[in-house]
Design a protein around this motif. Sequence first.
Motif, PDB file in Angstrom:
ATOM      1  N   ASP A 120       0.817  -1.217   0.000  1.00 42.53           N
ATOM      2  CA  ASP A 120       0.000   0.000   0.000  1.00 42.53           C
ATOM      3  C   ASP A 120       0.852   1.270   0.000  1.00 42.53           C
ATOM      4  O   ASP A 120       0.366   2.346   0.338  1.00 42.53           O
ATOM      5  CB  ASP A 120      -0.923   0.018   1.223  1.00 42.53           C
ATOM      6  CG  ASP A 120      -2.041  -1.018   1.102  1.00 42.53           C
ATOM      7  OD1 ASP A 120      -2.339  -1.434  -0.030  1.00 42.53           O
ATOM      8  OD2 ASP A 120      -2.607  -1.394   2.149  1.00 42.53           O
ATOM      9  N   SER A 121       2.128   1.136  -0.386  1.00 41.71           N
ATOM     10  CA  SER A 121       3.041   2.279  -0.389  1.00 41.71           C
ATOM     11  C   SER A 121       3.697   2.456  -1.750  1.00 41.71           C
ATOM     12  O   SER A 121       3.819   1.515  -2.528  1.00 41.71           O
ATOM     13  CB  SER A 121       4.154   2.074   0.651  1.00 41.71           C
ATOM     14  OG  SER A 121       3.615   1.965   1.943  1.00 41.71           O
ATOM     15  N   VAL A 122       4.122   3.688  -1.996  1.00 41.11           N
ATOM     16  CA  VAL A 122       4.918   4.005  -3.178  1.00 41.11           C
ATOM     17  C   VAL A 122       6.230   4.602  -2.680  1.00 41.11           C
ATOM     18  O   VAL A 122       6.232   5.652  -2.027  1.00 41.11           O
ATOM     19  CB  VAL A 122       4.202   5.009  -4.109  1.00 41.11           C
ATOM     20  CG1 VAL A 122       5.095   5.381  -5.288  1.00 41.11           C
ATOM     21  CG2 VAL A 122       2.878   4.452  -4.601  1.00 41.11           C
ATOM     22  N   VAL A 163       8.627   7.974   0.817  1.00 37.53           N
ATOM     23  CA  VAL A 163       7.523   7.019   0.682  1.00 37.53           C
ATOM     24  C   VAL A 163       6.212   7.737   0.966  1.00 37.53           C
ATOM     25  O   VAL A 163       6.159   8.631   1.824  1.00 37.53           O
ATOM     26  CB  VAL A 163       7.708   5.787   1.615  1.00 37.53           C
ATOM     27  CG1 VAL A 163       7.693   6.188   3.073  1.00 37.53           C
ATOM     28  CG2 VAL A 163       6.675   4.713   1.324  1.00 37.53           C
ATOM     29  N   VAL A 164       5.168   7.372   0.214  1.00 39.12           N
ATOM     30  CA  VAL A 164       3.801   7.866   0.442  1.00 39.12           C
ATOM     31  C   VAL A 164       2.850   6.684   0.303  1.00 39.12           C
ATOM     32  O   VAL A 164       3.222   5.620  -0.203  1.00 39.12           O
ATOM     33  CB  VAL A 164       3.379   8.978  -0.560  1.00 39.12           C
ATOM     34  CG1 VAL A 164       4.204  10.241  -0.372  1.00 39.12           C
ATOM     35  CG2 VAL A 164       3.427   8.493  -1.995  1.00 39.12           C
ATOM     36  N   GLY A 165       1.615   6.895   0.712  1.00 37.70           N
ATOM     37  CA  GLY A 165       0.582   5.886   0.528  1.00 37.70           C
ATOM     38  C   GLY A 165       0.217   5.750  -0.938  1.00 37.70           C
ATOM     39  O   GLY A 165       0.342   6.696  -1.719  1.00 37.70           O
ATOM     40  N   ILE A 166      -0.240   4.574  -1.317  1.00 41.58           N
ATOM     41  CA  ILE A 166      -0.549   4.245  -2.707  1.00 41.58           C
ATOM     42  C   ILE A 166      -1.591   5.184  -3.325  1.00 41.58           C
ATOM     43  O   ILE A 166      -1.600   5.400  -4.531  1.00 41.58           O
ATOM     44  CB  ILE A 166      -1.008   2.771  -2.845  1.00 41.58           C
ATOM     45  CG1 ILE A 166      -1.207   2.358  -4.311  1.00 41.58           C
ATOM     46  CG2 ILE A 166      -2.306   2.523  -2.095  1.00 41.58           C
ATOM     47  CD1 ILE A 166       0.052   2.148  -5.056  1.00 41.58           C
ATOM     48  N   THR A 167      -2.472   5.779  -2.525  1.00 31.84           N
ATOM     49  CA  THR A 167      -3.530   6.628  -3.080  1.00 31.84           C
ATOM     50  C   THR A 167      -3.090   8.069  -3.326  1.00 31.84           C
ATOM     51  O   THR A 167      -3.816   8.836  -3.947  1.00 31.84           O
ATOM     52  CB  THR A 167      -4.761   6.640  -2.154  1.00 31.84           C
ATOM     53  OG1 THR A 167      -4.377   7.171  -0.884  1.00 31.84           O
ATOM     54  CG2 THR A 167      -5.337   5.239  -1.998  1.00 31.84           C
ATOM     55  N   GLU A 168      -1.906   8.438  -2.838  1.00 27.05           N
ATOM     56  CA  GLU A 168      -1.401   9.813  -3.012  1.00 27.05           C
ATOM     57  C   GLU A 168      -0.989  10.051  -4.462  1.00 27.05           C
ATOM     58  O   GLU A 168      -0.462   9.154  -5.113  1.00 27.05           O
ATOM     59  CB  GLU A 168      -0.170  10.049  -2.137  1.00 27.05           C
ATOM     60  CG  GLU A 168      -0.435   9.995  -0.675  1.00 27.05           C
ATOM     61  CD  GLU A 168      -0.643  11.367  -0.059  1.00 27.05           C
ATOM     62  OE1 GLU A 168      -0.545  12.390  -0.771  1.00 27.05           O
ATOM     63  OE2 GLU A 168      -0.919  11.395   1.134  1.00 27.05           O
ATOM     64  N   ASP A 169      -1.186  11.278  -4.943  1.00 26.80           N
ATOM     65  CA  ASP A 169      -0.604  11.718  -6.207  1.00 26.80           C
ATOM     66  C   ASP A 169       0.733  12.369  -5.882  1.00 26.80           C
ATOM     67  O   ASP A 169       0.867  13.049  -4.855  1.00 26.80           O
ATOM     68  CB  ASP A 169      -1.486  12.759  -6.901  1.00 26.80           C
ATOM     69  CG  ASP A 169      -2.801  12.200  -7.407  1.00 26.80           C
ATOM     70  OD1 ASP A 169      -2.949  10.966  -7.474  1.00 26.80           O
ATOM     71  OD2 ASP A 169      -3.684  13.015  -7.737  1.00 26.80           O
TER      72      ASP A 169
END
Length: 175
Positions: A120-122, A163-169
């Motif tokens: 769930d991370s980018v 790193v950010v959450g998968i839903t972030e742009d």
Amino acid sequence: MKLNLLPLSFLATLAACHPSTKNSTAAITHPSINTTSTNGGTAPSPGLAIVQNNCAEPIYLWSVGSSVSVEIPVPGGAHYSETFRHDQKTGGVSLKVTRVAHGLYSSAPQTVFAYNVVGDSVWYDLSDVFGDPFKGSSVTLLPSEPVIRWSDGVPPVGSMVRVVGITEDLTLTFC
């Protein structure tokens, strides 16, 4: 501030009209992402990797994973975006940006916005190779903590991994 996103079909049309892509059989492909979780629910929709060109002149971009997209010219004031995706062979994807047409193949200075979807991370990174193509101009990648902002277009020494959450742009802005 909400960005007005260009449809991918418009970008494909731009790429198809560019002299470097005429008579090319290459196409931009973005694999679909499986949004079904193992618990039977639906996973959150992935965010976007956005490249905003605020420079007066066009910039040139390639989306690189296990394959390389066609050259995508991004005119001043326009942007490119793609949904975060996991490349099955390489894991990560790199958006490689130059100030010159055909720059990916001529070893022109490149700014590289690399990302890797892990659960769930980018995880993402920003770096330059072969020189600093945006030296003298601002480069920012937001949101980022700590902030990634190169006021003079030159990366500082040290790691730019975040790193950010998968839903972030994530928006990489030039100039």
